[in-house]
Design a protein around this motif. Structure first.
Motif, PDB file in Angstrom:
ATOM      1  N   THR A 275       0.833  -1.207   0.000  1.00  0.00           N
ATOM      2  CA  THR A 275       0.000   0.000   0.000  1.00  0.00           C
ATOM      3  C   THR A 275       0.864   1.252   0.000  1.00  0.00           C
ATOM      4  O   THR A 275       0.598   2.222  -0.734  1.00  0.00           O
ATOM      5  CB  THR A 275      -0.923   0.013   1.227  1.00  0.00           C
ATOM      6  N   LEU A 276       1.914   1.247   0.818  1.00  0.00           N
ATOM      7  CA  LEU A 276       2.822   2.385   0.874  1.00  0.00           C
ATOM      8  C   LEU A 276       3.507   2.608  -0.469  1.00  0.00           C
ATOM      9  O   LEU A 276       3.642   3.741  -0.939  1.00  0.00           O
ATOM     10  CB  LEU A 276       3.862   2.163   1.967  1.00  0.00           C
TER      11      LEU A 276
ATOM     12  N   LEU B 122       1.088   4.153  -2.918  1.00  0.00           N
ATOM     13  CA  LEU B 122       0.867   5.563  -2.589  1.00  0.00           C
ATOM     14  C   LEU B 122       2.025   6.428  -3.076  1.00  0.00           C
ATOM     15  O   LEU B 122       1.824   7.476  -3.692  1.00  0.00           O
ATOM     16  CB  LEU B 122       0.683   5.719  -1.084  1.00  0.00           C
ATOM     17  N   LEU B 123       3.249   5.970  -2.814  1.00  0.00           N
ATOM     18  CA  LEU B 123       4.412   6.751  -3.212  1.00  0.00           C
ATOM     19  C   LEU B 123       4.518   6.868  -4.724  1.00  0.00           C
ATOM     20  O   LEU B 123       4.824   7.941  -5.255  1.00  0.00           O
ATOM     21  CB  LEU B 123       5.686   6.112  -2.642  1.00  0.00           C
TER      22      LEU B 123
ATOM     23  N   HIS C 231       2.118   6.701  -6.880  1.00  0.00           N
ATOM     24  CA  HIS C 231       1.031   7.547  -7.380  1.00  0.00           C
ATOM     25  C   HIS C 231       1.300   9.023  -7.105  1.00  0.00           C
ATOM     26  O   HIS C 231       1.008   9.888  -7.937  1.00  0.00           O
ATOM     27  CB  HIS C 231      -0.284   7.127  -6.735  1.00  0.00           C
ATOM     28  N   GLN C 232       1.893   9.337  -5.939  1.00  0.00           N
ATOM     29  CA  GLN C 232       2.031  10.718  -5.516  1.00  0.00           C
ATOM     30  C   GLN C 232       3.275  11.410  -6.061  1.00  0.00           C
ATOM     31  O   GLN C 232       3.267  12.618  -6.256  1.00  0.00           O
ATOM     32  CB  GLN C 232       2.063  10.790  -3.981  1.00  0.00           C
TER      33      GLN C 232
ATOM     34  N   SER D 240       4.002  -0.947  -9.570  1.00  0.00           N
ATOM     35  CA  SER D 240       2.700  -0.636  -8.973  1.00  0.00           C
ATOM     36  C   SER D 240       1.690  -1.746  -9.261  1.00  0.00           C
ATOM     37  O   SER D 240       0.859  -2.076  -8.406  1.00  0.00           O
ATOM     38  CB  SER D 240       2.192   0.710  -9.507  1.00  0.00           C
TER      39      SER D 240
ATOM     40  N   TYR E  36       7.833  12.213   2.321  1.00  0.00           N
ATOM     41  CA  TYR E  36       6.423  12.055   2.665  1.00  0.00           C
ATOM     42  C   TYR E  36       6.232  12.005   4.182  1.00  0.00           C
ATOM     43  O   TYR E  36       5.334  12.654   4.738  1.00  0.00           O
ATOM     44  CB  TYR E  36       5.885  10.783   2.020  1.00  0.00           C
TER      45      TYR E  36
ATOM     46  N   CYS F   1       4.291  14.792   6.522  1.00  0.00           N
ATOM     47  CA  CYS F   1       3.088  14.415   7.262  1.00  0.00           C
ATOM     48  C   CYS F   1       3.257  14.617   8.764  1.00  0.00           C
ATOM     49  O   CYS F   1       2.284  14.838   9.476  1.00  0.00           O
ATOM     50  CB  CYS F   1       2.749  12.953   6.969  1.00  0.00           C
TER      51      CYS F   1
END
Length: 330
Positions: free
Chosen positions: A41-42, A45-46, A48-49, A62, A302, A306
């Motif tokens: 999942t991490l 996310l990375l 995609h971002q 991915s 990231y 955050c």
């Protein structure tokens, strides 16, 4: 026993018994599954971002993470429910869907890993032609081909496996529905289907794995010509770790699917299946991505953003790609 009768459902005996030692192993398996979900999942996310990770290799990665996450969802919830709530029954349709999704994801991953081995080969052996040889259109075709070929194999094996009569034998000595395990319960002659399964395994296991070995062989040949000792060391470390994980995945799958049914052992099959359904999905993000400098830099950025709760850093956290105008955030 009437050979014409087919069972209305199955009982999955599971991977563990209700003993203290097996409870420890069950917690360990759940920990591995949760770590796999967290890591993949991490990584998704990375990728995609962060626009810096919008490259062919990370695009393929991915999809590998997506397949691994779906594979965990296909296997672990049913296994956990069977152990914790003693609900070991599964309908015939549910068993068929589990075979289909498992083989779709597992088969798709076989082809995807072969496609991923092509990227470093082009990057190292044909650097100047990389944008042409590894275009976005080719990546899309490789991904779609992996999913479609996996789905075709899953649909064929699920339909063929459940077409047999099981003579009211409904206990599956496994923790999920897997085609070779169900063949042990079949009453009729399964030799033709076993032959077809072997042909499919040659196409989906041996051929992709041979292509992977060929790609990394060419990569290592090119690496040996490098003058930089540090470059050779890093390349060898990366290739060896990739081959180790891929060897574990393909070796375990070949062990389960390419042996004669008569020579199978239920306990051995369960342990080996646990490796390529639970362990390799956890290792993939660690070996392929989280060791890379690009991913580590993106992860550090990231996490730092955050943790900091100021308005400016919060916006940067949501925009790792750097697409937002920094002037507007000041």
């Amino acid at each position: 026993m009437d050979e014409g009768n087919a069972t209305a459902g199955f009982i999955l005996l599971g991977l563990f018994n209700h003993t203290r030692a097996h409870l420890v192993f069950f917690v360990l398996v759940l920990t591995v599954a949760l770590n796999s979900m967290l890591g993949n999942t991490l990584l998704l996310l990375l990728i995609h971002q962060d626009c810096r990770l919008h490259t062919p290799m990370y695009f393929l990665l991915s999809q590998l993470s997506l397949m691994d996450m779906m594979l965990i969802f296909t296997i672990v919830p049913q296994m956990a429910a069977g152990y914790l709530m003693d609900k070991k029954s599964i309908s015939t349709a549910g068993c068929g869907f589990q075979i289909f999704f498992f083989l779709t994801l597992d088969g798709g991953e076989c082809f995807l890993l072969a496609a991923m081995s092509y990227d470093p080969y082009v990057a190292i052996c044909h650097q100047l032609r990389y944008p042409v040889l590894m275009s976005g259109r080719l990546c899309l075709r490789l991904i779609l081909g992996s999913w479609l070929l996996g789905a075709a194999d899953g649909a064929m094996q699920a339909a063929a496996t459940l077409s047999f009569s099981f003579c009211n034998r409904d206990e599956i000595d496994h923790f999920f529905c897997e085609a070779p395990v169900l063949l042990r319960l079949a009453c009729g002659d399964t030799s033709i289907f076993e032959f077809v399964m072997h042909i499919c395994c040659v196409l989906m296991l041996l051929v992709p794995f041979s292509l992977i070995l060929m790609s990394y062989g060419l990569i290592l040949t090119a690496v040996l010509r490098m003058r930089s000792t540090e470059g050779r060391r890093k390349a060898f470390a990366s290739c060896s770790s990739h081959l180790a994980v891929e060897g574990l995945f393909y070796g375990a799958a070949i062990f389960v699917y390419m042996r004669p049914t008569s020579s199978t052992s239920a306990n051995h099959d369960k342990v080996v299946s646990a490796f390529y359904t639970l362990v390799t999905p956890m290792l993939n993000p660690l070996i392929y991505s989280l060791r890379n400098n690009e991913v580590n830099d993106s992860l550090r950025k990231y996490v730092a953003c955050c943790i900091t709760l100021t308005r400016k850093d919060a916006l940067v956290c949501l925009d790792l790609c750097g697409c937002a105008k920094r002037k507007g955030m000041q």
